[in-house]
Write a protein that holds these residues in place. Structure first.
Motif, PDB file in Angstrom:
ATOM      1  N   ASP A 142      62.075  46.327  -0.699  1.00 22.50           N
ATOM      2  CA  ASP A 142      61.380  44.801  -1.186  1.00 22.50           C
ATOM      3  C   ASP A 142      60.701  44.479  -1.461  1.00 22.50           C
ATOM      4  O   ASP A 142      60.204  43.555  -2.490  1.00 22.50           O
ATOM      5  N   THR A 143      59.176  45.869  -1.439  1.00 24.69           N
ATOM      6  CA  THR A 143      57.841  45.491  -1.802  1.00 24.69           C
ATOM      7  C   THR A 143      56.857  46.097  -2.693  1.00 24.69           C
ATOM      8  O   THR A 143      56.585  46.496  -3.475  1.00 24.69           O
TER       9      THR A 143
ATOM     10  N   PRO B 211      74.809  44.165   5.190  1.00 26.72           N
ATOM     11  CA  PRO B 211      73.702  43.949   6.593  1.00 26.72           C
ATOM     12  C   PRO B 211      72.998  42.955   6.386  1.00 26.72           C
ATOM     13  O   PRO B 211      72.054  42.853   4.908  1.00 26.72           O
ATOM     14  N   LEU B 212      72.513  42.581   7.325  1.00 22.62           N
ATOM     15  CA  LEU B 212      70.600  41.444   7.021  1.00 22.62           C
ATOM     16  C   LEU B 212      69.981  42.253   6.851  1.00 22.62           C
ATOM     17  O   LEU B 212      69.731  43.841   7.316  1.00 22.62           O
ATOM     18  N   PRO B 213      69.198  42.155   6.197  1.00 21.45           N
ATOM     19  CA  PRO B 213      67.676  42.571   6.187  1.00 21.45           C
ATOM     20  C   PRO B 213      67.069  43.142   7.776  1.00 21.45           C
ATOM     21  O   PRO B 213      67.100  41.917   8.573  1.00 21.45           O
ATOM     22  N   GLN B 214      66.804  44.430   7.872  1.00 24.35           N
ATOM     23  CA  GLN B 214      66.074  45.007   8.741  1.00 24.35           C
ATOM     24  C   GLN B 214      64.564  44.396   9.471  1.00 24.35           C
ATOM     25  O   GLN B 214      64.707  44.440  10.418  1.00 24.35           O
ATOM     26  N   TYR B 215      64.466  44.298   8.513  1.00 28.45           N
ATOM     27  CA  TYR B 215      62.688  43.952   8.365  1.00 28.45           C
ATOM     28  C   TYR B 215      62.310  42.747   9.633  1.00 28.45           C
ATOM     29  O   TYR B 215      61.709  42.315   9.999  1.00 28.45           O
ATOM     30  N   LEU B 216      63.252  41.507   9.207  1.00 24.83           N
ATOM     31  CA  LEU B 216      63.595  40.310  10.193  1.00 24.83           C
ATOM     32  C   LEU B 216      63.577  40.345  11.686  1.00 24.83           C
ATOM     33  O   LEU B 216      64.643  39.285  11.886  1.00 24.83           O
TER      34      LEU B 216
ATOM     35  N   ASN C 194      71.517  37.407  -0.264  1.00 23.91           N
ATOM     36  CA  ASN C 194      70.770  38.521   0.178  1.00 23.91           C
ATOM     37  C   ASN C 194      69.231  37.708   0.834  1.00 23.91           C
ATOM     38  O   ASN C 194      68.505  37.199   0.153  1.00 23.91           O
ATOM     39  N   PRO C 195      69.345  37.329   2.157  1.00 23.11           N
ATOM     40  CA  PRO C 195      68.796  36.255   2.897  1.00 23.11           C
ATOM     41  C   PRO C 195      67.147  37.062   2.337  1.00 23.11           C
ATOM     42  O   PRO C 195      67.009  38.154   2.732  1.00 23.11           O
ATOM     43  N   ASP C 196      65.562  36.051   2.476  1.00 29.85           N
ATOM     44  CA  ASP C 196      64.533  36.793   2.419  1.00 29.85           C
ATOM     45  C   ASP C 196      64.005  36.054   3.823  1.00 29.85           C
ATOM     46  O   ASP C 196      65.283  34.885   4.154  1.00 29.85           O
ATOM     47  N   GLY C 197      62.987  35.545   4.224  1.00 26.18           N
ATOM     48  CA  GLY C 197      62.103  35.947   5.435  1.00 26.18           C
ATOM     49  C   GLY C 197      62.406  34.078   5.272  1.00 26.18           C
ATOM     50  O   GLY C 197      62.190  33.275   6.642  1.00 26.18           O
ATOM     51  N   ASP C 198      62.126  33.338   4.030  1.00 26.71           N
ATOM     52  CA  ASP C 198      62.352  32.208   4.235  1.00 26.71           C
ATOM     53  C   ASP C 198      63.526  31.610   4.592  1.00 26.71           C
ATOM     54  O   ASP C 198      63.434  30.783   5.526  1.00 26.71           O
TER      55      ASP C 198
ATOM     56  N   GLN D  50      53.319  46.693   9.747  1.00 23.66           N
ATOM     57  CA  GLN D  50      53.628  48.266  10.425  1.00 23.66           C
ATOM     58  C   GLN D  50      54.848  48.915  11.034  1.00 23.66           C
ATOM     59  O   GLN D  50      55.136  49.121  12.365  1.00 23.66           O
ATOM     60  N   ARG D  51      56.129  48.102  10.204  1.00 23.36           N
ATOM     61  CA  ARG D  51      57.229  48.827  11.075  1.00 23.36           C
ATOM     62  C   ARG D  51      57.526  49.662   9.513  1.00 23.36           C
ATOM     63  O   ARG D  51      58.837  49.691   9.159  1.00 23.36           O
ATOM     64  N   ASP D  52      57.326  50.540   9.099  1.00 28.03           N
ATOM     65  CA  ASP D  52      57.821  51.159   7.913  1.00 28.03           C
ATOM     66  C   ASP D  52      58.234  51.957   7.870  1.00 28.03           C
ATOM     67  O   ASP D  52      58.743  52.600   9.020  1.00 28.03           O
TER      68      ASP D  52
END
Length: 320
Positions: free
Chosen positions: A238-239, A56-61, A25-29, A192-194
């Motif tokens: 996530d947020t 799947p991997l986090p879509q926001y990245l 469950n990777p984050d941005g870092d 800005q891709r909510d």
């Protein structure tokens, strides 16, 4: 640390088949740090793969350069594995240790499971440790690598809001911009891709907010039913905990999310509470201000909240 940087780079230069791996469950870092080395090692003529067991991997990245190169199939022929942002070997989702492992992280709780352990708890992100290693060894950082490192730095500092942010963090960010990272692009991609589903989920989750411990602790719940009704995915949660922490009186926000294997707890603090102490108690980990754990085989929100209230009362310093 300089000697460790040089020793690790010598090992990298010697290796032919290299795997870059980050935690479940990777984050941005985690993803940003691992992907930052991909183009650099490719230029060096290495056979390099980027692995993460999560699917799947986090879509926001998905805007990160070479995001599509990440595979959930672990290569068999490995000379060297480099792990990023992972406190313990079991969180890599790998059964057997490779012939040689370089462990790069900034969590003080890291178990030093590598053959070379480069752990800097003073760093604001693992990507900052990677950046220092590249600088020490005179490695050119191209635009793709700079974008990955910068994104990791932004996400792990809460957009430069956390206590870990100091003069060196901004110096690192400035150098990454010189190398080609574009702050406006990264900001737009991250913030800005909510998704409409996330906003609908927020509305339902906010209805569950409960304050306790003299208003210093806030709980918020996310059930599977909420996610099904709104069409939300895990990324959409996530947020939520960060936004609940923004309540004026709140020192610690805790999100409870119903998962297949139990209830995931995400903890965030604002000023002084060390939430990692609570996360570690339940088999998790993280930072002083951001941590989490999963309470396996438990699906009763009230039971979990009652368990956590006593622990949280301690760290927010509420008198009996």
């Amino acid at each position: 640390m300089q000697e460790l940087f040089k020793k690790a780079w010598e090992k990298i230069k010697e290796a032919k088949n290299i795997v870059l791996v980050s935690h479940i469950n990777p984050d941005g870092d985690a993803l940003g740090s691992s992907l930052s080395l991909y183009p650099i090692l490719k230029r060096m003529g290495k056979n390099v793969k980027v692995f993460n067991v999560t699917k799947p991997l986090p879509q926001y990245l998905d805007f990160l350069p070479n995001f599509d190169k990440v595979t959930d199939k672990l290569p068999k022929n490995v000379d060297l594995m480099i792990s990023f942002d992972c406190g313990s070997f079991d969180r890599l989702g790998i059964d057997e240790k490779p012939p040689f492992l370089i462990n790069i992280d900034h969590h003080i709780s890291n178990t030093n499971y590598g053959d070379i352990n480069i752990i800097d708890p003073k760093a604001a992100s693992t990507s900052q440790v990677v950046f220092e290693m590249l600088k020490t060894n005179g490695v050119e950082i191209d635009e793709d690598s700079a974008t990955c490192i910068y994104t990791a730095l932004v996400t792990d500092t809460g957009s430069f809001q956390y206590e870990s942010v100091n003069e060196k963090v901004f110096q690192t960010a400035a150098e990454l911009v010189k190398c080609g990272a574009k702050p406006d692009f990264v900001a737009k991609m991250l913030f800005q891709r909510d998704r409409l589903s996330r906003l609908r989920l927020l509305a339902k989750a906010y209805d569950t907010i409960e304050l306790c411990c003299e208003g210093k602790v806030a709980f918020v719940e996310v059930t599977k039913e909420m996610m099904e009704i709104t069409g939300a995915i895990k990324d959409d949660t996530d947020t939520i905990v960060n936004s609940v922490r923004a309540i004026a009186s709140v020192e610690v926000a805790c999100m409870l999310r119903e998962d297949d294997d139990g209830i995931k707890i995400s903890l965030r603090s604002k000023n002084y509470a060390d939430v990692s102490k609570v996360a570690v108690k339940y088999g998790g980990g993280g930072h002083i201000r951001a941590a989490g754990a999963t309470i396996k085989d438990e699906f009763d929100f009230n039971k979990v909240k009652n368990m956590l209230k006593e622990d949280l009362k301690e760290i927010v310093k509420v008198e009996e």
